[in-house]
Design a protein around this motif. Structure first.
Motif, short mmCIF file in Angstrom:
data_model
loop_
_atom_site.label_atom_id
_atom_site.label_comp_id
_atom_site.label_asym_id
_atom_site.label_seq_id
_atom_site.Cartn_x
_atom_site.Cartn_y
_atom_site.Cartn_z
N MET A 6 0.81 -1.21 0.00
CA MET A 6 0.00 0.00 0.00
C MET A 6 0.85 1.27 0.00
N ASN A 7 2.02 1.22 0.62
CA ASN A 7 2.88 2.39 0.68
C ASN A 7 3.37 2.83 -0.71
N GLU A 8 3.40 1.88 -1.65
CA GLU A 8 3.85 2.18 -3.01
C GLU A 8 2.68 2.43 -3.95
N ASN A 9 1.46 2.39 -3.41
CA ASN A 9 0.27 2.54 -4.26
C ASN A 9 0.12 3.99 -4.71
N ASN A 10 0.27 4.17 -6.00
CA ASN A 10 0.03 5.48 -6.60
C ASN A 10 -0.72 5.28 -7.91
N CYS A 11 -1.69 4.37 -7.87
CA CYS A 11 -2.46 4.03 -9.07
C CYS A 11 -3.31 5.22 -9.51
N LYS A 12 -3.07 5.69 -10.73
CA LYS A 12 -3.80 6.82 -11.28
C LYS A 12 -4.65 6.38 -12.46
N ASP A 13 -5.76 7.07 -12.65
CA ASP A 13 -6.64 6.79 -13.78
C ASP A 13 -5.90 7.00 -15.10
N ILE A 14 -6.07 6.07 -16.02
CA ILE A 14 -5.55 6.22 -17.38
C ILE A 14 -6.59 6.98 -18.20
N ASP A 15 -6.21 8.11 -18.74
CA ASP A 15 -7.12 8.87 -19.60
C ASP A 15 -7.01 8.32 -21.01
N GLU A 16 -7.86 7.33 -21.30
CA GLU A 16 -7.81 6.67 -22.60
C GLU A 16 -8.09 7.65 -23.74
N CYS A 17 -8.88 8.70 -23.45
CA CYS A 17 -9.23 9.67 -24.50
C CYS A 17 -8.01 10.48 -24.94
N LYS A 18 -7.11 10.81 -24.00
CA LYS A 18 -5.88 11.52 -24.35
C LYS A 18 -4.86 10.56 -24.92
N ILE A 58 -15.42 9.99 -23.86
CA ILE A 58 -15.66 10.57 -22.54
C ILE A 58 -14.91 9.70 -21.53
N ASN A 59 -13.93 10.28 -20.86
CA ASN A 59 -13.13 9.54 -19.88
C ASN A 59 -13.89 9.44 -18.56
N THR A 60 -13.84 8.27 -17.95
CA THR A 60 -14.41 8.06 -16.62
C THR A 60 -13.33 7.41 -15.76
N GLU A 61 -13.52 7.37 -14.47
CA GLU A 61 -12.50 6.81 -13.58
C GLU A 61 -12.33 5.32 -13.85
N GLY A 62 -11.17 4.96 -14.34
CA GLY A 62 -10.86 3.57 -14.63
C GLY A 62 -11.40 3.06 -15.94
N ASP A 63 -12.02 3.92 -16.73
CA ASP A 63 -12.64 3.45 -17.96
C ASP A 63 -12.91 4.63 -18.88
N TYR A 64 -13.68 4.39 -19.92
CA TYR A 64 -14.11 5.44 -20.84
C TYR A 64 -15.32 4.92 -21.60
N HIS A 65 -16.06 5.80 -22.25
CA HIS A 65 -17.09 5.35 -23.17
C HIS A 65 -17.20 6.32 -24.33
N CYS A 66 -17.81 5.86 -25.40
CA CYS A 66 -17.92 6.66 -26.60
C CYS A 66 -19.36 7.19 -26.75
N LYS A 67 -19.47 8.48 -26.99
CA LYS A 67 -20.77 9.10 -27.25
C LYS A 67 -20.90 9.28 -28.75
N CYS A 68 -21.94 8.68 -29.32
CA CYS A 68 -22.08 8.66 -30.78
C CYS A 68 -22.82 9.90 -31.28
N LYS A 69 -22.49 10.30 -32.49
CA LYS A 69 -23.22 11.36 -33.16
C LYS A 69 -24.62 10.87 -33.51
N GLN A 70 -25.51 11.81 -33.81
CA GLN A 70 -26.88 11.44 -34.16
C GLN A 70 -26.88 10.55 -35.39
#
Length: 247
Positions: free
Chosen positions: A148-160, A173-185
């Motif tokens: 735990m002392n070495e835990n520095n897990c950061k969210d991966i911004d898959e969109c960037k 759209i990036n979310t914590e630990g994941d992402y999803h795609c918003k589609c055009k009309q």
């Protein structure tokens, strides 16, 4: 003989050392690409040495160690328990006496949840290691750490990380630990995988046109039109295709 200035000799020596380190690194990488470590083992190139290591919960039968040079030395076996040499032997650190009093069984070090947030604990031979959950990583790009002392897990911004991850018809759209795609009309995704690339929706499957009109699907939208031999008699506007009626 051409004499070189001290700074030229120093620069040449520096370049040679860099070249040698690249050769050593490439040799290690190539060794891992060949994946010649054998069963229940993997190649570890973290330190540029391309050494083999038994997978978690496996160790070498010969010496209870985990590392070796190549597949010919692979004797990785399960380390969930081991037989005591004699009855009076004490179990090594990380092990306790099994119920039959003849074997030593690995202690579940993960039961105390020692890894912290956004991480998973993996049991190993009398020990454990931590790993960032999917969608997270350490600042150095790796995912494994000791406690735990070495835990520095950061969210991966898959969109960037991958600006085209959702393709040309969606926005990421990036979310914590994941992402999803918003589609055009006019575009949608598979219900089985919300992150799947946006694809054209065939609106005609929903029968949006009047029963007297024909539906024509095309990329990103659809249209209603009268079949051959019929004419449109309603005052439908372009924005409301469903009002088109034919006779």
């Amino acid at each position: 003989m051409v004499k070189r200035a001290p700074w030229q000799l120093a620069a040449a020596g520096f370049l040679i050392s860099i070249f040698q380190s690249i050769l050593v690194h490439n040799e290690a990488v190539n060794k891992c690409l060949n994946d010649d470590c054998g069963k229940n083992a993997s190649c570890d190139n973290d330190y540029g040495n391309g050494s083999c290591s038994c997978e978690p919960l496996f160790w070498r039968e010969t010496n209870k160690n985990k590392t070796f040079n190549n597949g010919s030395e692979n004797d990785c076996i399960s380390c969930r328990f081991y037989m005591k040499v004699s009855e009076n032997d004490a179990c090594i650190a990380g092990y306790r006496l099994c119920q039959d009093d003849r074997k030593c069984c690995v202690i579940n070090s993960c039961s105390s949840k020692p890894c912290g947030r956004h991480a998973i604990c993996h049991l190993d031979c009398g020990d454990y290691f931590c790993q960032c959950r999917s969608g997270f990583q350490l600042p150095n790009g790796k995912s494994r750490f000791k406690n735990m002392n070495e835990n520095n897990c950061k969210d991966i911004d898959e969109c960037k990380q991958n600006v085209s991850i959702c393709g040309p018809r969606g926005s990421c759209i990036n979310t914590e630990g994941d992402y999803h795609c918003k589609c055009k009309q006019g575009y949608g995704k598979s219900f089985k995988d919300d992150r799947k690339l946006c694809r054209d929706i065939n609106e005609c499957n929903e029968n949006p046109c009047d029963k007297t009109a024909s539906c024509n699907n095309y990329e990103g939208s659809y249209s209603c039109s009268c079949p051959s031999g019929y004419f449109q008699y309603s005052d439908a506007v372009q924005e409301d295709k469903t009002k088109i009626k034919c006779k």
